[in-house]
Write an enzyme that holds these catalytic residues in place. Structure first.
Site, PDB file in Angstrom:
ATOM      1  N   LEU A  44     -21.277 -31.165  70.159  1.00  0.00           N
ATOM      2  CA  LEU A  44     -22.330 -32.028  70.703  1.00  0.00           C
ATOM      3  C   LEU A  44     -23.058 -32.726  69.553  1.00  0.00           C
ATOM      4  CD1 LEU A  44     -23.855 -29.772  73.524  1.00  0.00           C
ATOM      5  CD2 LEU A  44     -21.958 -31.403  73.647  1.00  0.00           C
ATOM      6  N   GLY A  46     -22.470 -36.306  68.793  1.00  0.00           N
ATOM      7  CA  GLY A  46     -21.919 -37.659  68.801  1.00  0.00           C
ATOM      8  C   GLY A  46     -22.171 -38.429  67.518  1.00  0.00           C
ATOM      9  N   GLY A 184     -23.468 -58.119  56.623  1.00  0.00           N
ATOM     10  CA  GLY A 184     -24.291 -57.906  57.825  1.00  0.00           C
ATOM     11  C   GLY A 184     -25.700 -57.481  57.450  1.00  0.00           C
ATOM     12  N   GLY A 185     -26.684 -58.309  57.817  1.00  0.00           N
ATOM     13  CA  GLY A 185     -28.089 -58.004  57.500  1.00  0.00           C
ATOM     14  C   GLY A 185     -28.831 -57.515  58.726  1.00  0.00           C
ATOM     15  N   GLY A 271     -22.009 -54.858  63.447  1.00  0.00           N
ATOM     16  CA  GLY A 271     -22.191 -54.495  64.848  1.00  0.00           C
ATOM     17  C   GLY A 271     -21.246 -53.374  65.266  1.00  0.00           C
ATOM     18  N   ARG A 272     -21.364 -52.961  66.518  1.00  0.00           N
ATOM     19  CA  ARG A 272     -20.530 -51.870  67.039  1.00  0.00           C
ATOM     20  C   ARG A 272     -19.897 -52.316  68.345  1.00  0.00           C
ATOM     21  NH1 ARG A 272     -21.086 -46.984  64.621  1.00  0.00           N
ATOM     22  NH2 ARG A 272     -20.760 -45.733  66.497  1.00  0.00           N
ATOM     23  N   ASP A 312     -24.134 -46.222  74.660  1.00  0.00           N
ATOM     24  CA  ASP A 312     -23.595 -47.408  73.975  1.00  0.00           C
ATOM     25  C   ASP A 312     -22.468 -48.065  74.753  1.00  0.00           C
ATOM     26  OD1 ASP A 312     -25.357 -46.757  71.973  1.00  0.00           O
ATOM     27  OD2 ASP A 312     -23.856 -46.623  70.385  1.00  0.00           O
ATOM     28  N   HIS A 444     -60.270 -42.381  62.388  1.00  0.00           N
ATOM     29  CA  HIS A 444     -60.428 -43.158  61.152  1.00  0.00           C
ATOM     30  C   HIS A 444     -60.297 -42.226  59.957  1.00  0.00           C
ATOM     31  CE1 HIS A 444     -61.841 -46.259  58.445  1.00  0.00           C
ATOM     32  NE2 HIS A 444     -62.674 -45.377  57.921  1.00  0.00           N
TER      33      HIS A 444
HETATM   34  P1  FAD Z   1     -22.077 -41.506  70.814  1.00  0.00           P
HETATM   35  O1  FAD Z   1     -23.203 -40.895  70.080  1.00  0.00           O
HETATM   36  O2  FAD Z   1     -21.271 -42.556  70.138  1.00  0.00           O
HETATM   37  O3  FAD Z   1     -21.136 -40.303  71.256  1.00  0.00           O
HETATM   38  C1  FAD Z   1     -19.916 -40.523  71.884  1.00  0.00           C
HETATM   39  C2  FAD Z   1     -19.051 -39.284  71.742  1.00  0.00           C
HETATM   40  O4  FAD Z   1     -17.927 -39.419  72.603  1.00  0.00           O
HETATM   41  C3  FAD Z   1     -18.494 -39.067  70.341  1.00  0.00           C
HETATM   42  O5  FAD Z   1     -18.676 -37.720  69.953  1.00  0.00           O
HETATM   43  C4  FAD Z   1     -17.011 -39.419  70.479  1.00  0.00           C
HETATM   44  O6  FAD Z   1     -16.185 -38.668  69.605  1.00  0.00           O
HETATM   45  C5  FAD Z   1     -16.755 -39.014  71.923  1.00  0.00           C
HETATM   46  N1  FAD Z   1     -15.617 -39.711  72.564  1.00  0.00           N
HETATM   47  C6  FAD Z   1     -15.309 -41.035  72.530  1.00  0.00           C
HETATM   48  N2  FAD Z   1     -14.228 -41.284  73.306  1.00  0.00           N
HETATM   49  C7  FAD Z   1     -13.856 -40.096  73.848  1.00  0.00           C
HETATM   50  C8  FAD Z   1     -12.825 -39.695  74.751  1.00  0.00           C
HETATM   51  N3  FAD Z   1     -11.967 -40.567  75.269  1.00  0.00           N
HETATM   52  N4  FAD Z   1     -12.739 -38.378  75.079  1.00  0.00           N
HETATM   53  C9  FAD Z   1     -13.591 -37.467  74.577  1.00  0.00           C
HETATM   54  N5  FAD Z   1     -14.605 -37.794  73.729  1.00  0.00           N
HETATM   55  C10 FAD Z   1     -14.731 -39.086  73.375  1.00  0.00           C
HETATM   56  N6  FAD Z   1     -29.922 -45.124  67.202  1.00  0.00           N
HETATM   57  C11 FAD Z   1     -31.226 -44.809  67.254  1.00  0.00           C
HETATM   58  O7  FAD Z   1     -31.802 -44.754  68.350  1.00  0.00           O
HETATM   59  N7  FAD Z   1     -31.947 -44.550  66.123  1.00  0.00           N
HETATM   60  C12 FAD Z   1     -31.372 -44.593  64.902  1.00  0.00           C
HETATM   61  O8  FAD Z   1     -32.035 -44.344  63.898  1.00  0.00           O
HETATM   62  C13 FAD Z   1     -29.997 -44.919  64.811  1.00  0.00           C
HETATM   63  N8  FAD Z   1     -29.393 -44.973  63.627  1.00  0.00           N
HETATM   64  C14 FAD Z   1     -28.050 -45.237  63.561  1.00  0.00           C
HETATM   65  C15 FAD Z   1     -27.441 -45.294  62.306  1.00  0.00           C
HETATM   66  C16 FAD Z   1     -26.094 -45.578  62.212  1.00  0.00           C
HETATM   67  C17 FAD Z   1     -25.427 -45.620  60.848  1.00  0.00           C
HETATM   68  C18 FAD Z   1     -25.331 -45.790  63.392  1.00  0.00           C
HETATM   69  C19 FAD Z   1     -23.854 -46.063  63.311  1.00  0.00           C
HETATM   70  C20 FAD Z   1     -25.920 -45.751  64.642  1.00  0.00           C
HETATM   71  C21 FAD Z   1     -27.302 -45.480  64.729  1.00  0.00           C
HETATM   72  N9  FAD Z   1     -27.961 -45.442  65.956  1.00  0.00           N
HETATM   73  C22 FAD Z   1     -29.288 -45.173  66.011  1.00  0.00           C
HETATM   74  C23 FAD Z   1     -27.242 -45.682  67.216  1.00  0.00           C
HETATM   75  C24 FAD Z   1     -26.920 -44.337  67.896  1.00  0.00           C
HETATM   76  O9  FAD Z   1     -26.147 -43.537  67.028  1.00  0.00           O
HETATM   77  C25 FAD Z   1     -26.174 -44.584  69.195  1.00  0.00           C
HETATM   78  O10 FAD Z   1     -26.919 -45.479  69.997  1.00  0.00           O
HETATM   79  C26 FAD Z   1     -25.984 -43.292  69.971  1.00  0.00           C
HETATM   80  O11 FAD Z   1     -25.275 -42.328  69.205  1.00  0.00           O
HETATM   81  C27 FAD Z   1     -25.218 -43.572  71.264  1.00  0.00           C
HETATM   82  O12 FAD Z   1     -25.044 -42.389  71.965  1.00  0.00           O
HETATM   83  P2  FAD Z   1     -23.864 -42.223  73.027  1.00  0.00           P
HETATM   84  O13 FAD Z   1     -24.114 -40.906  73.678  1.00  0.00           O
HETATM   85  O14 FAD Z   1     -23.761 -43.424  73.864  1.00  0.00           O
HETATM   86  O15 FAD Z   1     -22.514 -42.144  72.191  1.00  0.00           O
HETATM   87  P1  NAD Z   2     -26.492 -55.291  64.079  1.00  0.00           P
HETATM   88  O1  NAD Z   2     -26.108 -56.026  65.288  1.00  0.00           O
HETATM   89  O2  NAD Z   2     -27.832 -54.688  63.960  1.00  0.00           O
HETATM   90  O3  NAD Z   2     -26.341 -56.252  62.806  1.00  0.00           O
HETATM   91  C1  NAD Z   2     -25.125 -56.895  62.506  1.00  0.00           C
HETATM   92  C2  NAD Z   2     -25.465 -58.066  61.614  1.00  0.00           C
HETATM   93  O4  NAD Z   2     -24.262 -58.570  61.080  1.00  0.00           O
HETATM   94  C3  NAD Z   2     -26.148 -59.203  62.377  1.00  0.00           C
HETATM   95  O5  NAD Z   2     -27.282 -59.599  61.649  1.00  0.00           O
HETATM   96  C4  NAD Z   2     -25.076 -60.289  62.421  1.00  0.00           C
HETATM   97  O6  NAD Z   2     -25.618 -61.580  62.442  1.00  0.00           O
HETATM   98  C5  NAD Z   2     -24.315 -59.988  61.153  1.00  0.00           C
HETATM   99  N1  NAD Z   2     -22.917 -60.432  61.125  1.00  0.00           N
HETATM  100  C6  NAD Z   2     -21.995 -60.338  62.113  1.00  0.00           C
HETATM  101  N2  NAD Z   2     -20.800 -60.810  61.680  1.00  0.00           N
HETATM  102  C7  NAD Z   2     -20.969 -61.192  60.393  1.00  0.00           C
HETATM  103  C8  NAD Z   2     -20.117 -61.735  59.387  1.00  0.00           C
HETATM  104  N3  NAD Z   2     -18.829 -61.978  59.632  1.00  0.00           N
HETATM  105  N4  NAD Z   2     -20.632 -62.005  58.166  1.00  0.00           N
HETATM  106  C9  NAD Z   2     -21.952 -61.765  57.903  1.00  0.00           C
HETATM  107  N5  NAD Z   2     -22.807 -61.242  58.819  1.00  0.00           N
HETATM  108  C10 NAD Z   2     -22.317 -60.948  60.029  1.00  0.00           C
HETATM  109  O7  NAD Z   2     -25.321 -54.216  63.853  1.00  0.00           O
HETATM  110  P2  NAD Z   2     -25.210 -52.988  62.855  1.00  0.00           P
HETATM  111  O8  NAD Z   2     -26.175 -53.125  61.735  1.00  0.00           O
HETATM  112  O9  NAD Z   2     -23.762 -52.849  62.561  1.00  0.00           O
HETATM  113  O10 NAD Z   2     -25.675 -51.791  63.772  1.00  0.00           O
HETATM  114  C11 NAD Z   2     -24.990 -51.552  65.002  1.00  0.00           C
HETATM  115  C12 NAD Z   2     -25.929 -51.028  66.034  1.00  0.00           C
HETATM  116  O11 NAD Z   2     -26.218 -49.657  65.765  1.00  0.00           O
HETATM  117  C13 NAD Z   2     -27.288 -51.705  66.070  1.00  0.00           C
HETATM  118  O12 NAD Z   2     -27.265 -52.891  66.807  1.00  0.00           O
HETATM  119  C14 NAD Z   2     -28.131 -50.658  66.731  1.00  0.00           C
HETATM  120  O13 NAD Z   2     -27.932 -50.734  68.124  1.00  0.00           O
HETATM  121  C15 NAD Z   2     -27.527 -49.367  66.192  1.00  0.00           C
HETATM  122  N6  NAD Z   2     -28.323 -48.867  65.038  1.00  0.00           N
HETATM  123  C16 NAD Z   2     -29.622 -48.537  65.247  1.00  0.00           C
HETATM  124  C17 NAD Z   2     -30.382 -48.079  64.197  1.00  0.00           C
HETATM  125  C18 NAD Z   2     -31.818 -47.706  64.455  1.00  0.00           C
HETATM  126  O14 NAD Z   2     -32.180 -47.539  65.608  1.00  0.00           O
HETATM  127  N7  NAD Z   2     -32.633 -47.576  63.420  1.00  0.00           N
HETATM  128  C19 NAD Z   2     -29.844 -47.973  62.924  1.00  0.00           C
HETATM  129  C20 NAD Z   2     -28.520 -48.327  62.750  1.00  0.00           C
HETATM  130  C21 NAD Z   2     -27.764 -48.771  63.821  1.00  0.00           C
END
Ligand code: FAD
Ligand code: NAD
Length: 460
Positions: A44, A46, A184-185, A271-272, A312, A444
């Site tokens: 658990l 993810g 990606g910014g 992006g994702r 997601d 404060h």
């Molecule tokens: P996930 O957490 O992606 O879990 C899905 C699970 O399903 C995984 O364990 C995967 O292995 C499993 N799975 C997939 N397909 C199958 C299958 N066919 N059979 C069995 N299992 C399977 N969000 C925030 O709110 N705050 C943050 O600070 C934040 N920071 C992030 C930083 C990074 C670098 C990244 C990449 C993401 C971040 N996110 C953040 C986004 C956050 O991680 C996701 O929104 C969240 O994990 C989504 O949860 P979920 O349950 O939809 O799926």
């Molecule tokens: P994002 O959508 O936040 O940013 C992607 C960036 O890449 C955008 O600014 C976009 O314009 C740019 N881009 C796309 N194609 C490009 C290219 N070919 N060349 C240059 N720039 C390009 O996506 P991410 O940073 O990959 O994060 C994915 C998702 O994960 C987020 O949207 C968010 O939902 C989640 N996440 C959340 C947190 C948090 O909550 N603190 C932290 C990390 C990730």
């Protein structure tokens, strides 16, 4: 089904053990439903726990400590040059942070009688999934919750090399590259870009739109952009990487219109995309669109009456707390309760320095919708608490309905914005008036006073 298959029958099969999946499973079990979670990694947490929120925030904490130590020079304290040892850093992140939370989640599942099965699930029909891997079996269910999350989006044409990293690889901190190119910014590019910059990398960010964090109010992004300009070697806006080539000693990247530069590593953070490949949705009535996203209604129901989807895999905003709220809603609906995902304020936090946080209606969205709003702002330069912290670069803003005075949205930039936004989310969700914030006594000196001050500015 094939003769001899091990068949398990449950009320609810949750596919995916991330924050959407485990929240759904915990709530289902609490409501008396026999529940199994199938997760590819048999665990658990993810993406959030293993490759997302938690490890990135652990590393951002390390970056914050390094920055604070550097800032202390302003008031006469010099800790000297930091010496960074990657092995203890990785061990702390993996064992003391991720491992601790993983053990906690496993313990909760056990105490609730939830079985976690390892393997990838594929739908056979609307009431059965087949699990591959080490524990092959068929699970028959009354209801399923798809919570398979998302995976990093790829850019075509990049070489397969350990020098070209997605966020999962970047979080491993295999090394501190001298020069790091971040494509990606957005959230990940800026959070992990700041981590690597704090550890000593010269970071170049390439963003294809005309500003960092596209879509977020510009006045909230500005203090972060200024900080990034100081921290990073270069930021190229309105730019793309035309080509990336691995050479003997590194990576050569052609930045469109800006020539070729050499880097040691590249982080791709563009992006994702939803994780629906191979899920066998075609054997059910549920459908994914061209981007792999599964459409759901406010009760998290897909087009198949037996199948729900959360997190997601259902699209933006791809945030852990939104996934877990949806998971709880799906569980309640399966149990026959009148729940719905009707939250108006899903807070978003970018955990950079300074943090940027917002919830509800943004000013940019109001403009796009042609909706009249009143904006109230409080600059942190006038905050006692911000001054004691040496951080006057913050801003708190309220988006208010001009007729009723109701709070529609809140935006904050500054250290601690991610914690402060909770008050904004509660106020927006509870349909409070700006006047309610103005009349609530805030301690404060705290940064929370900035919400009260911004509200007061509407009445003076
Ligand atoms: P996930 O957490 O992606 O879990 C899905 C699970 O399903 C995984 O364990 C995967 O292995 C499993 N799975 C997939 N397909 C199958 C299958 N066919 N059979 C069995 N299992 C399977 N969000 C925030 O709110 N705050 C943050 O600070 C934040 N920071 C992030 C930083 C990074 C670098 C990244 C990449 C993401 C971040 N996110 C953040 C986004 C956050 O991680 C996701 O929104 C969240 O994990 C989504 O949860 P979920 O349950 O939809 O799926
Ligand atoms: P994002 O959508 O936040 O940013 C992607 C960036 O890449 C955008 O600014 C976009 O314009 C740019 N881009 C796309 N194609 C490009 C290219 N070919 N060349 C240059 N720039 C390009 O996506 P991410 O940073 O990959 O994060 C994915 C998702 O994960 C987020 O949207 C968010 O939902 C989640 N996440 C959340 C947190 C948090 O909550 N603190 C932290 C990390 C990730």
């Amino acid at each position: 089904m094939v003769m001899g298959d091990l068949v398990n029958e449950v009320d609810v099969a949750v596919i995916g053990g991330g924050p959407g999946g485990y929240a759904a499973a915990f709530r289902c079990a609490a409501l008396g439903l026999e529940t199994v979670v199938v997760d590819a990694g048999k665990r658990l947490g993810g993406a959030c726990l293993y490759e997302g929120c938690i490890p990135s925030k652990a590393l951002l904490h390390v970056a914050a400590v390094l920055h604070e130590a550097e800032r202390a020079k302003d008031f006469g304290i010099d800790f000297g040059e930091p010496r960074i040892s990657l092995d203890p850093l990785r061990k702390w992140k993996a064992e003391r942070v991720v491992g601790k939370l993983a053990r906690g989640l496993a313990g909760v599942a056990k105490s609730k009688g939830i079985e976690v099965v390892g393997g990838r699930a594929t739908f056979e029909d609307s009431h059965a999934i087949r699990i591959g891997g080490d524990e092959p079996q068929v699970i028959r269910f009354r209801h399923a919750v798809i919570a398979t999350g998302s995976v990093p989006a790829r850019l075509p044409g990049l070489p397969a090399s350990e020098r070209v990293m997605d966020s999962t690889a970047a979080l491993e901190i295999a090394e501190i590259p001298e020069r790091l190119l971040v494509i990606g910014g957005g959230y990940i590019g800026l959070e992990l870009g700041q981590v690597y910059a704090a550890l000593g990398s010269a970071v170049t960010v390439v963003e294809m739109t005309d500003g960092l964090l596209p879509g977020v109010d510009r006045d909230l992004v500005q203090p972060l952009a200024r900080r990034c300009e100081r921290l990073f070697a270069a930021i190229h806006l309105d730019s793309k990487v035309a080509s990336v080539r691995e050479t003997a000693g590194g990576i050569e990247a052609e930045l469109a219109g800006k020539g070729t530069e050499r880097f040691d590593r590249v982080l791709v953070a563009v992006g994702r995309r939803a994780a629906t490949d191979g899920l066998g949705l075609e054997h059910t009535k549920a459908r994914a669109d061209a981007r792999g996203l599964i459409a759901v209604d406010e009760r998290c129901r897909t087009a198949d009456p037996a199948i729900y989807a959360v997190g997601d895999v259902t699209g933006e905003p791809m945030l852990a707390h939104r996934a877990s709220r949806q998971g709880k809603v799906a569980a309640e609906v399966i149990a026959g309760r009148p729940a719905a995902f009707d939250s108006v304020a899903v807070p978003a936090v970018v955990f950079t320095d300074p943090e940027v946080a917002w919830c509800g209606l943004t000013e940019a969205q109001a403009q796009r919708d042609g909706r009249a709003v009143k904006i109230a702002k409080f600059q942190w330069a006038a905050s006692g608490r911000a001054t004691t912290l040496g951080r006057s670069d913050g801003l708190t803003k309220l988006v208010v309905d001009p007729e009723s005075g109701r709070l529609l949205g809140v935006g904050i930039v500054g250290p601690g914005a991610g914690e402060l936004i909770a008050e904004g989310a509660l106020a927006v969700e509870a349909a409070l008036l700006a006047e309610d914030l103005a009349l609530t006594i805030h301690a404060h000196p705290t940064l929370s006073e900035s919400l009260m001050e911004a509200a007061e500015s509407l009445f003076t």
